[in-house]
Design a protein around this motif. Structure first.
Motif, PDB file in Angstrom:
ATOM      1  N   ALA A 134       0.833  -1.209   0.000  1.00 17.32           N
ATOM      2  CA  ALA A 134       0.000   0.000   0.000  1.00 17.32           C
ATOM      3  C   ALA A 134       0.866   1.258   0.000  1.00 17.32           C
ATOM      4  CB  ALA A 134      -0.929  -0.013   1.216  1.00 17.32           C
ATOM      5  N   ALA A 135       2.052   1.153   0.615  1.00 17.57           N
ATOM      6  CA  ALA A 135       2.909   2.338   0.757  1.00 17.57           C
ATOM      7  C   ALA A 135       3.752   2.597  -0.489  1.00 17.57           C
ATOM      8  CB  ALA A 135       3.817   2.150   1.978  1.00 17.57           C
ATOM      9  N   LEU A 136       3.959   1.568  -1.320  1.00 19.66           N
ATOM     10  CA  LEU A 136       4.859   1.700  -2.480  1.00 19.66           C
ATOM     11  C   LEU A 136       4.031   1.784  -3.760  1.00 19.66           C
ATOM     12  CD1 LEU A 136       7.350  -1.087  -1.360  1.00 19.66           C
ATOM     13  CD2 LEU A 136       7.737   1.382  -1.212  1.00 19.66           C
ATOM     14  N   ASP A 137       4.434   2.661  -4.694  1.00 17.42           N
ATOM     15  CA  ASP A 137       3.635   2.761  -5.928  1.00 17.42           C
ATOM     16  C   ASP A 137       4.010   1.637  -6.902  1.00 17.42           C
ATOM     17  OD1 ASP A 137       5.917   3.508  -7.323  1.00 17.42           O
ATOM     18  OD2 ASP A 137       5.575   5.643  -6.970  1.00 17.42           O
ATOM     19  N   SER A 138       3.323   1.611  -8.045  1.00 13.65           N
ATOM     20  CA  SER A 138       3.473   0.480  -8.962  1.00 13.65           C
ATOM     21  C   SER A 138       4.799   0.488  -9.722  1.00 13.65           C
ATOM     22  CB  SER A 138       2.290   0.395  -9.922  1.00 13.65           C
ATOM     23  OG  SER A 138       2.214   1.602 -10.645  1.00 13.65           O
ATOM     24  N   GLU A 139       5.649   1.512  -9.474  1.00 18.99           N
ATOM     25  CA  GLU A 139       7.020   1.482  -9.994  1.00 18.99           C
ATOM     26  C   GLU A 139       7.831   0.381  -9.309  1.00 18.99           C
ATOM     27  OE1 GLU A 139       8.567   3.707 -12.391  1.00 18.99           O
ATOM     28  OE2 GLU A 139       6.403   3.738 -12.778  1.00 18.99           O
ATOM     29  N   TRP A 140       7.356  -0.036  -8.127  1.00 18.90           N
ATOM     30  CA  TRP A 140       8.024  -1.117  -7.389  1.00 18.90           C
ATOM     31  C   TRP A 140       7.436  -2.448  -7.863  1.00 18.90           C
ATOM     32  CZ3 TRP A 140      11.626  -0.519  -3.222  1.00 18.90           C
ATOM     33  CH2 TRP A 140      11.923   0.800  -2.913  1.00 18.90           C
ATOM     34  N   ASP A 141       8.269  -3.257  -8.499  1.00 14.10           N
ATOM     35  CA  ASP A 141       7.816  -4.576  -8.958  1.00 14.10           C
ATOM     36  C   ASP A 141       7.738  -5.522  -7.756  1.00 14.10           C
ATOM     37  OD1 ASP A 141       7.872  -3.708 -11.633  1.00 14.10           O
ATOM     38  OD2 ASP A 141      10.019  -4.162 -11.777  1.00 14.10           O
ATOM     39  N   ILE A 142       6.694  -6.334  -7.726  1.00 11.59           N
ATOM     40  CA  ILE A 142       6.562  -7.306  -6.629  1.00 11.59           C
ATOM     41  C   ILE A 142       6.764  -8.717  -7.204  1.00 11.59           C
ATOM     42  CG2 ILE A 142       5.067  -8.241  -4.821  1.00 11.59           C
ATOM     43  CD1 ILE A 142       3.591  -5.575  -4.756  1.00 11.59           C
ATOM     44  N   GLU A 143       7.734  -9.437  -6.635  1.00  9.64           N
ATOM     45  CA  GLU A 143       8.001 -10.832  -7.015  1.00  9.64           C
ATOM     46  C   GLU A 143       7.960 -11.684  -5.748  1.00  9.64           C
ATOM     47  OE1 GLU A 143       8.950 -12.430 -10.125  1.00  9.64           O
ATOM     48  OE2 GLU A 143       8.050 -10.615 -10.928  1.00  9.64           O
ATOM     49  N   ILE A 144       7.345 -12.846  -5.833  1.00  9.69           N
ATOM     50  CA  ILE A 144       7.252 -13.734  -4.667  1.00  9.69           C
ATOM     51  C   ILE A 144       7.945 -15.054  -5.014  1.00  9.69           C
ATOM     52  CG2 ILE A 144       5.670 -14.921  -3.091  1.00  9.69           C
ATOM     53  CD1 ILE A 144       3.665 -12.634  -3.650  1.00  9.69           C
ATOM     54  N   ALA A 145       8.992 -15.377  -4.261  1.00 10.49           N
ATOM     55  CA  ALA A 145       9.756 -16.600  -4.521  1.00 10.49           C
ATOM     56  C   ALA A 145       9.527 -17.575  -3.373  1.00 10.49           C
ATOM     57  CB  ALA A 145      11.244 -16.271  -4.634  1.00 10.49           C
ATOM     58  N   GLU A 146       9.378 -18.849  -3.691  1.00 11.84           N
ATOM     59  CA  GLU A 146       9.180 -19.862  -2.634  1.00 11.84           C
ATOM     60  C   GLU A 146       9.954 -21.130  -2.946  1.00 11.84           C
ATOM     61  OE1 GLU A 146       7.203 -22.835  -3.076  1.00 11.84           O
ATOM     62  OE2 GLU A 146       5.837 -22.410  -4.722  1.00 11.84           O
ATOM     63  N   MET A 147      10.373 -21.831  -1.883  1.00  7.98           N
ATOM     64  CA  MET A 147      10.989 -23.154  -2.050  1.00  7.98           C
ATOM     65  C   MET A 147      10.403 -24.118  -1.028  1.00  7.98           C
ATOM     66  SD  MET A 147      14.906 -24.408  -2.399  1.00  7.98           S
ATOM     67  CE  MET A 147      15.236 -26.153  -2.672  1.00  7.98           C
ATOM     68  N   HIS A 148      10.106 -25.334  -1.505  1.00 11.86           N
ATOM     69  CA  HIS A 148       9.578 -26.391  -0.631  1.00 11.86           C
ATOM     70  C   HIS A 148      10.239 -27.730  -0.964  1.00 11.86           C
ATOM     71  CE1 HIS A 148       6.320 -23.487   0.102  1.00 11.86           C
ATOM     72  NE2 HIS A 148       6.103 -24.168   1.235  1.00 11.86           N
ATOM     73  N   HIS A 149       9.998 -28.706  -0.083  1.00 13.53           N
ATOM     74  CA  HIS A 149      10.509 -30.075  -0.245  1.00 13.53           C
ATOM     75  C   HIS A 149      10.048 -30.703  -1.563  1.00 13.53           C
ATOM     76  CE1 HIS A 149       6.470 -31.520   0.878  1.00 13.53           C
ATOM     77  NE2 HIS A 149       6.480 -30.492   1.715  1.00 13.53           N
ATOM     78  N   ARG A 150      10.736 -31.740  -1.954  1.00  9.38           N
ATOM     79  CA  ARG A 150      10.506 -32.360  -3.276  1.00  9.38           C
ATOM     80  C   ARG A 150       9.149 -33.055  -3.414  1.00  9.38           C
ATOM     81  NH1 ARG A 150      14.399 -36.200  -0.946  1.00  9.38           N
ATOM     82  NH2 ARG A 150      16.112 -35.093  -1.952  1.00  9.38           N
TER      83      ARG A 150
END
Ligand code: NAD
Length: 266
Positions: A134-150
């Motif tokens: 909410a505080a950052l404008d859309s010039e800030w790209d948002i990426e979500i990275a995740e790692m889990h067990h096999r």
């Protein structure tokens, strides 16, 4: 005393839930449920049996069911909870829109809490992600990275999607509209304001999530590392004890956290 029924009692999360309930003063196990043919069928856990392929008898004995099984089992488990007038916490991930519709329907007659991540700290992380977005404008790209067990089947993880929902809410939109397709080397440039996901699978990783806000010349990282399944079990048992006292309706971990505000909520 709160009587808890464990659906998927022989699974990794089911076993962690049983261990957590054993350490919780005001709760006991009313019984467990497993799929037909599982070696745990017919054995005793807590004060009840592990019943196979039928959640109904456990739902009748329990105040609340905790479900960490598979999406295919969800509708049967919701029906058993309604028939037994038990609340149900749904921790299973990989749910499709039809599963969410079934949860909404059940929530008209019983209390249902659905959470893709029952860690209390991840619930706090989602609130932080919403505020940052909410505080950052859309010039800030948002990426979500995740790692889990096999062994993890669904991707992106339910938690990554939960964090994506929080980021989209912070941006005043919906994840459905803001979610980017996987970055696979195609020619299209990244859409401004979009939310991207990346999934890694391997080894025994219990759960790593990183929300990256990438701006011009700087980045903000909000992250959570799960070091074991006990954190999900602790949050799930705490939420289930709370849920057992709620009227019919659909609830989230955030609802539970808000009703027990303060540092003690963690
Ligand atoms: P698991 O495979 O170890 O356990 C699942 C268990 O459910 C198995 O023992 C299986 O036999 C049983 N099962 C399957 N169908 C059933 C049915 N119809 N009736 C009764 N039992 C049935 O998996 P897991 O690692 O324990 O995870 C289970 C689910 O929980 C997955 O969807 C996973 O992504 C999710 N999960 C959620 C959280 C969270 O915080 N919400 C945390 C960890 C895992």
């Amino acid at each position: 005393m709160i009587k808890i029924g464990v659906l998927g009692a022989g699974g990794r999360m089911g076993q962690a839930i049983i261990a957590e309930v054993a350490q919780t003063a005001d709760s006991w196990i009313a019984g467990g449920v497993e799929r037909a043919g599982h070696p745990l069928c017919g054995s005793v856990i807590g004060d009840g049996l592990v019943v196979c392929a039928n959640a109904a008898p456990v739902a009748h004995k329990a105040d609340v069911l905790i479900d960490f099984t598979s999406p295919a089992a969800l509708e049967e488990h919701l029906r058993a909870a309604m028939d037994g007038n038990a609340a149900i916490l749904v921790g299973t991930t990989g749910l499709e829109p039809a599963h969410h519709a079934a949860i909404d329907a059940a929530a008209r007659s019983i209390a249902v809490l659905q959470a893709a991540n029952t860690s209390l700290a991840v619930s706090l992380l989602a609130l932080l992600v919403e505020r940052a977005a909410a505080a950052l404008d859309s010039e800030w790209d948002i990426e979500i990275a995740e790692m889990h067990h096999r062994h993890k089947l669904d991707a992106p993880s339910g938690t990554a999607l939960l964090l994506g929902d929080a980021a989209a809410r912070g941006r005043g939109g919906s994840l459905q509209n803001l979610r980017l397709p996987p970055h696979d080397g195609g020619s299209a440039l990244r859409k401004p304001g979009g939310i991207g996901f990346a999934s890694l699978r391997g080894g025994t990783v219990a759960g790593e999530h990183q929300v990256i806000f990438a701006g011009e010349g700087e980045r903000i990282l909000l992250a959570h590392s799960a070091e074991g399944r006990d954190i999900f079990a602790r949050g799930a048992v705490r939420a289930a004890r709370w849920l057992a006292r709620q009227p019919a309706g659909r609830y989230s971990m955030a609802d539970m956290m808000r009703s027990s505000a303060g540092p003690a909520a963690l």
